[in-house]
Design an enzyme around this catalytic site. Structure first.
Site, short mmCIF file in Angstrom:
data_model
loop_
_atom_site.label_atom_id
_atom_site.label_comp_id
_atom_site.label_asym_id
_atom_site.label_seq_id
_atom_site.Cartn_x
_atom_site.Cartn_y
_atom_site.Cartn_z
N GLU A 38 13.53 36.10 12.97
CA GLU A 38 14.18 35.18 12.04
C GLU A 38 14.65 33.94 12.82
O GLU A 38 15.12 34.07 13.97
CB GLU A 38 15.38 35.93 11.45
CG GLU A 38 16.25 35.16 10.50
CD GLU A 38 17.45 36.02 10.03
OE1 GLU A 38 17.69 37.11 10.60
OE2 GLU A 38 18.14 35.59 9.09
N LYS A 109 14.80 33.78 2.22
CA LYS A 109 15.66 34.97 2.30
C LYS A 109 16.57 35.07 1.08
O LYS A 109 17.36 34.15 0.80
CB LYS A 109 16.49 34.90 3.58
CG LYS A 109 17.31 36.14 3.87
CD LYS A 109 18.02 36.00 5.23
CE LYS A 109 18.75 37.24 5.66
NZ LYS A 109 19.35 37.08 7.01
N CYS A 142 15.38 40.21 7.71
CA CYS A 142 16.58 40.82 8.25
C CYS A 142 17.41 41.59 7.22
O CYS A 142 17.00 42.65 6.77
CB CYS A 142 17.41 39.77 8.98
SG CYS A 142 18.48 40.51 10.23
N VAL A 169 22.48 42.03 14.03
CA VAL A 169 23.69 42.21 14.83
C VAL A 169 24.34 43.57 14.56
O VAL A 169 25.01 44.12 15.42
CB VAL A 169 24.70 41.07 14.61
CG1 VAL A 169 24.17 39.77 15.16
CG2 VAL A 169 25.08 40.90 13.16
C1 ACM Z 1 20.80 39.07 9.44
O1 ACM Z 1 20.42 39.11 8.27
N1 ACM Z 1 20.44 38.08 10.23
C2 ACM Z 1 21.65 40.12 9.99
#
Ligand code: ACM
Length: 264
Positions: A38, A109, A142, A169
């Site tokens: 990402e 996203k 992510c 993370v």
């Molecule tokens: C994330 O969605 N970058 C944890």
């Protein structure tokens, strides 16, 4: 089919350097499909809007997409890569799909994580599966992992492989994606970054690496370490994702009972 994930440490704000570094890895091996992290071109922790105005790019007519097109042509493979997108109405945390023939599409996203909500608009293009010849692939990014509806939507649309650029993370995703693979009988490819970012007065973020590929039976084909840079490529047969029979009596899609699920 040869598929690979690139795990590396982007440097915040150094777009040209990050794309160069990704290219250095990508040209060392042959692959049919490569997934990059990402926001691989910009780094993750934006702290004001001006930074995005400078660093986000148009898709498909931006610097990073055009560089990726040249890499895909040279390697004769498909690339899924996370980049910051500039649109007329704002910014999106996006993933582009590029093939040897050029730009094929991009995903914005849908589920923004933490302070991403300060800078990015939630994705407005839904979920889409792309037929790249050898396989059908679905794009997610992510934090989409924690919403099982994402993987399910893509799998119900026929995805053989879920491609997940990531900047993880929290510790949960690598194991959770094994479940996403089992419950949908698909391959999952998670390309995460490594390193830390601490910008301005924001909390330090530590990215957990552990990029991985899982097969449709939930076998972890590999998981990289938490702190190494590597392009890892393996061979798979995407047809393994088209058998949705778990037992002779259980088909994971035909056995679904949407009429008894109270989702809303
Ligand atoms: C994330 O969605 N970058 C944890």
């Amino acid at each position: 089919m040869k598929i690979g994930v690139l795990q590396f440490q982007p440097k915040f704000g150094k777009v040209e350097m990050n794309v160069n570094r990704a290219e250095e890895f990508l040209i060392t091996k042959s692959w049919d499909l490569a997934v990059l992290p990402e926001l691989f071109n910009t780094g993750y922790q934006f702290i004001d809007r001006k930074e995005l105005e400078h660093q986000a790019e148009l898709i498909p007519n931006g610097y990073t997409t055009e560089r990726l097109i040249r890499i895909a042509q040279r390697q004769q493979g498909y690339i899924v890569a996370g980049i910051a997108e500039k649109a007329t109405e704002g910014f999106y945390n996006s993933a582009v799909l590029i093939g040897p023939q050029g730009y094929l599409g991009h995903y914005r996203k849908v589920h923004l994580f933490y302070e991403e909500k300060l800078w990015f608009q939630p994705g407005d293009k839904g979920f889409r599966v792309y037929d790249i010849g050898m396989a059908k692939i679905g794009l997610m990014i992510c934090f989409d992992w924690i919403f099982p509806e994402v993987a399910r939507t893509l799998a119900l649309q026929g995805a053989d492989i879920l491609c997940q650029p990531a900047n993880l993370v929290l510790p949960y995703c690598p194991d959770a994606m094994i479940t996403r693979a089992i419950e949908n009988r698909v391959f999952t490819m998670t390309a995460n970054r490594i390193g830390t970012e601490k910008r301005g007065d924001r909390n330090e973020l530590h990215f957990i690496g552990q990029s991985q590929i899982v097969d449709p039976k939930g076998n972890l084909l590999f998981r990289l370490k938490a702190d190494t840079e590597e392009l890892k490529v393996i061979k798979i047969d995407p047809a393994a994702a088209r058998d949705k029979w778990l037992t002779t009596h259980n088909h994971i899609f035909k056995d679904r009972r949407p009429e008894v699920y109270a989702l809303e």
